[in-house]
Design a protein around this motif. Structure first.
Motif, PDB file in Angstrom:
ATOM      1  N   LEU A  56     -17.374  13.645  16.463  1.00 45.26           N
ATOM      2  CA  LEU A  56     -16.243  14.099  15.660  1.00 45.26           C
ATOM      3  C   LEU A  56     -16.711  14.678  14.327  1.00 45.26           C
ATOM      4  CD1 LEU A  56     -13.841  11.146  16.454  1.00 45.26           C
ATOM      5  CD2 LEU A  56     -13.263  13.551  16.816  1.00 45.26           C
ATOM      6  N   LYS A  57     -17.762  14.095  13.766  1.00 44.03           N
ATOM      7  CA  LYS A  57     -18.285  14.608  12.496  1.00 44.03           C
ATOM      8  C   LYS A  57     -18.796  16.033  12.658  1.00 44.03           C
ATOM      9  CE  LYS A  57     -19.685  10.208  10.389  1.00 44.03           C
ATOM     10  NZ  LYS A  57     -20.803   9.449   9.766  1.00 44.03           N
ATOM     11  N   ASP A  58     -19.618  16.252  13.670  1.00 45.95           N
ATOM     12  CA  ASP A  58     -20.171  17.591  13.881  1.00 45.95           C
ATOM     13  C   ASP A  58     -19.074  18.603  14.209  1.00 45.95           C
ATOM     14  OD1 ASP A  58     -22.660  16.590  13.410  1.00 45.95           O
ATOM     15  OD2 ASP A  58     -23.394  16.762  15.461  1.00 45.95           O
ATOM     16  N   ALA A  59     -18.109  18.175  15.026  1.00 41.40           N
ATOM     17  CA  ALA A  59     -17.040  19.091  15.443  1.00 41.40           C
ATOM     18  C   ALA A  59     -16.194  19.549  14.269  1.00 41.40           C
ATOM     19  CB  ALA A  59     -16.157  18.409  16.484  1.00 41.40           C
ATOM     20  N   ALA A  60     -15.988  18.667  13.287  1.00 35.81           N
ATOM     21  CA  ALA A  60     -15.169  19.029  12.128  1.00 35.81           C
ATOM     22  C   ALA A  60     -15.783  20.161  11.322  1.00 35.81           C
ATOM     23  CB  ALA A  60     -14.968  17.808  11.238  1.00 35.81           C
ATOM     24  N   CYS A  61     -17.075  20.375  11.473  1.00 35.95           N
ATOM     25  CA  CYS A  61     -17.778  21.403  10.700  1.00 35.95           C
ATOM     26  C   CYS A  61     -17.649  22.797  11.303  1.00 35.95           C
ATOM     27  CB  CYS A  61     -19.264  21.048  10.598  1.00 35.95           C
ATOM     28  SG  CYS A  61     -19.600  19.490   9.746  1.00 35.95           S
ATOM     29  N   VAL A  62     -17.169  22.898  12.534  1.00 33.41           N
ATOM     30  CA  VAL A  62     -17.165  24.184  13.227  1.00 33.41           C
ATOM     31  C   VAL A  62     -16.079  25.110  12.698  1.00 33.41           C
ATOM     32  CG1 VAL A  62     -16.940  25.345  15.460  1.00 33.41           C
ATOM     33  CG2 VAL A  62     -18.125  23.133  15.307  1.00 33.41           C
ATOM     34  N   GLY A  63     -14.852  24.596  12.618  1.00 30.71           N
ATOM     35  CA  GLY A  63     -13.657  25.295  12.162  1.00 30.71           C
ATOM     36  C   GLY A  63     -13.790  26.751  11.776  1.00 30.71           C
ATOM     37  N   VAL A  64     -13.901  27.023  10.488  1.00 33.17           N
ATOM     38  CA  VAL A  64     -13.983  28.391   9.984  1.00 33.17           C
ATOM     39  C   VAL A  64     -15.373  28.976  10.159  1.00 33.17           C
ATOM     40  CG1 VAL A  64     -13.869  29.814   7.902  1.00 33.17           C
ATOM     41  CG2 VAL A  64     -12.091  28.110   8.340  1.00 33.17           C
ATOM     42  N   VAL A  65     -16.417  28.239   9.728  1.00 33.52           N
ATOM     43  CA  VAL A  65     -17.755  28.846   9.672  1.00 33.52           C
ATOM     44  C   VAL A  65     -18.367  29.080  11.045  1.00 33.52           C
ATOM     45  CG1 VAL A  65     -18.233  27.986   7.352  1.00 33.52           C
ATOM     46  CG2 VAL A  65     -18.903  26.597   9.316  1.00 33.52           C
ATOM     47  N   GLY A  66     -18.186  28.128  11.964  1.00 32.43           N
ATOM     48  CA  GLY A  66     -18.729  28.322  13.305  1.00 32.43           C
ATOM     49  C   GLY A  66     -18.084  29.501  14.001  1.00 32.43           C
ATOM     50  N   LEU A  67     -16.766  29.586  13.872  1.00 40.54           N
ATOM     51  CA  LEU A  67     -16.031  30.692  14.487  1.00 40.54           C
ATOM     52  C   LEU A  67     -16.413  32.022  13.854  1.00 40.54           C
ATOM     53  CD1 LEU A  67     -13.729  31.185  16.588  1.00 40.54           C
ATOM     54  CD2 LEU A  67     -12.151  31.143  14.656  1.00 40.54           C
ATOM     55  N   THR A  68     -16.534  32.041  12.528  1.00 39.14           N
ATOM     56  CA  THR A  68     -16.912  33.275  11.827  1.00 39.14           C
ATOM     57  C   THR A  68     -18.300  33.732  12.251  1.00 39.14           C
ATOM     58  OG1 THR A  68     -15.546  32.651   9.926  1.00 39.14           O
ATOM     59  CG2 THR A  68     -17.217  34.337   9.565  1.00 39.14           C
ATOM     60  N   ALA A  69     -19.252  32.803  12.288  1.00 39.93           N
ATOM     61  CA  ALA A  69     -20.613  33.155  12.709  1.00 39.93           C
ATOM     62  C   ALA A  69     -20.617  33.734  14.120  1.00 39.93           C
ATOM     63  CB  ALA A  69     -21.511  31.919  12.631  1.00 39.93           C
TER      64      ALA A  69
END
Length: 343
Positions: free
Chosen positions: A129-142
Motif C-alpha cells: 500500500l505504501k508503494d502504491a500510494a506513490c504512483v498516482g500523479v508521478v507514475g502516470l505522468t512518467a
C-alpha cells in the motif's frame, strides 16, 4: 470487511493558504465525508484511504488559486486504500486499490475519498500500500511521457532523475528496453544508477547542455522534468534526432513561465525557434495505464522510492519538505490510524 460508514472522518484540511499551505494544514477530527459518499455516482468507488502522497500540483494550486477550492479543503490526489462501496463493476468491497482523484476535488488526505473509474485500479498482492500510494500523479505522468514516443532500444534523456516523476521515468524506460541518460545532483547519482540509468550527469559539477552536446549522442526522446528555462529545448537539435520529441511536465504559475512556454509553441524555427517537436504533458487518468505500472511493480521492474514518511498530523511538514524541490522520490503520509491487514 465492515461496510459501516461513519458520519465523520479525520482529514488534513486548510481554510486559508496565506503564508503557504504547509503552514495552514490542520487535522480535522470531525470532517464531513466526501460529497456523494452515501450515494455514489455511476462507476465511482468509496475508498478508505491508507496512504497518500503530495505532489507539486497540490501546493501550487492551493497557494496560487485557493479560490477554486471549497473550504475547508482536503488536498492530495494520490492514494492507496480499500474499497468500502462501489458502483464500478470491476471492483467489490474489500478490494485494495490505488490511483488518483481529480483536481480541484482532491480529497485523498482524508480517511475516505470518492474516486472515478479511471483513477481506481486494483492493487496486486505483491505491491505494498505504501508503494502504491506513490504512483498516482508521478507514475502516470512518467508513463505517458515515455510510452507513446519510444520503442525498445531507443535512447532517452531524462532531465531530473531523482524526483518523483524521474525515478518512475527511469524505471519505466528500462522496463521498456531503452537506454537511459539522466541528470541529478551528486548525492543522488547512485540512486539513479540503482534504478537502471545507464549514464548519469551530475548537474552540480557539469553544465548539462554542454555535456549533451559534447557526447555526440542523438536521443529519440527528451523528458524534461525540470524546465527551469527552455534552453535545453532551444538547443535540442544538437542532441535530439529530427524524428525525436521534447516532452516537459514542469511549470510554474508565473508570467515568466507563461511567456517562455508561448515562445516555444509560437516562435517558428526559421526565425530561431525550436527545431524539434515539443509536447507539454499532464497526467490523463487511465486505469489501464495504472494496471500496467502495477504489473511492472509486482514483477520487480518498477519500485517506489520513499524518502520520508509522515503521520497525518505532520502533513504540513510533508508539504514543506516537498516545496524544497530536493525530494528523493516521494514523501508519504499515513492517513489511516493503522494500515489495513491484507492477509
Amino acid at each position: 470487511m465492515s461496510t459501516t460508514i461513519p458520519e465523520r472522518m479525520r482529514a488534513g484540511q486548510w481554510t486559508s493558504t496565506s503564508g503557504g499551505v504547509e503552514n495552514n494544514l490542520r487535522v480535522n477530527t470531525s470532517a464531513a465525508l466526501p460529497k456523494n459518499a452515501a450515494k455514489l455516482p455511476a462507476d465511482h468507488t468509496l475508498v478508505r484511504v491508507a496512504y497518500s502522497t503530495p505532489n507539486p500540483i497540490d501546493w501550487k494550486l492551493a497557494d496560487t488559486l485557493p479560490f477554486i477550492f471549497s473550504k475547508p479543503a482536503t488536498p492530495c490526489l494520490d492514494y492507496s486504500g480499500q474499497v468500502v462501496a462501489t458502483r464500478n463493476s470491476a471492483l467489490k468491497p474489500g478490494d485494495f486499490v490505488f490511483g488518483k482523484t481529480e483536481p480541484p476535488v482532491c480529497g485523498a488526505l482524508g480517511e475516505y475519498v470518492v474516486v472515478g473509474k479511471a483513477g481506481c485500479a486494483p492493487l496486486p498482492k505483491a505491491v505494498s500500500l505504501k508503494d502504491a500510494a506513490c504512483v498516482g500523479v508521478v507514475g502516470l505522468t512518467a508513463y505517458q511521457c515515455i510510452i507513446p514516443f519510444v520503442k525498445p532500444g531507443d535512447k532517452i534523456f531524462i532531465n531530473g532523475g531523482s524526483g518523483g516523476t524521474g525515478v518512475f521515468g527511469i524505471q519505466i524506460a528500462k522496463a521498456l528496453g531503452c537506454h537511459v541518460t539522466t541528470t541529478c545532483s551528486g548525492p543522488n547519482v547512485e540512486l539513479c544508477k540503482s534504478l537502471g540509468a545507464d549514464e548519469v550527469i551530475d548537474y552540480k559539477t557539469n553544465d548539462v547542455l554542454s555535456a549533451l552536446t559534447r557526447s555526440g549522442k542523438q536521443y529519440d526522446l527528451i523528458v524534461d522534468n525540470v524546465f527551469a528555462t527552455p534552453e535545453l529545448y532551444w538547443n535540442a537539435h544538437k542532441y535530439l534526432k529530427p524524428s525525436g520529441r521534447f516532452v516537459t511536465i514542469a511549470g510554474q504559475p508565473t508570467l515568466y513561465f507563461l511567456v517562455e512556454t508561448l515562445k516555444v509553441f509560437l516562435w517558428p524555427s526559421f526565425l530561431g525557434g525550436g527545431q524539434r517537436k515539443f509536447s507539454f504533458v499532464t497526467a490523463n487518468t487511465k486505469v489501464d495505464h495504472y494496471e500496467k505500472i502495477a504489473a511492472w511493480m509486482a514483477e520487480g521492474k518498477v519500485k517506489a522510492v520513499i524518502e520520508k514518511e509522515f503521520e497525518l498530523e505532520e502533513a504540513g511538514k510533508a508539504f514543506a519538505h516537498l516545496k524544497t524541490g530536493r525530494t528523493r522520490g516521494k514523501v508519504l503520509i499515513r492517513v489511516a490510524k493503522q494500515e489495513p491487514s491484507r492477509s
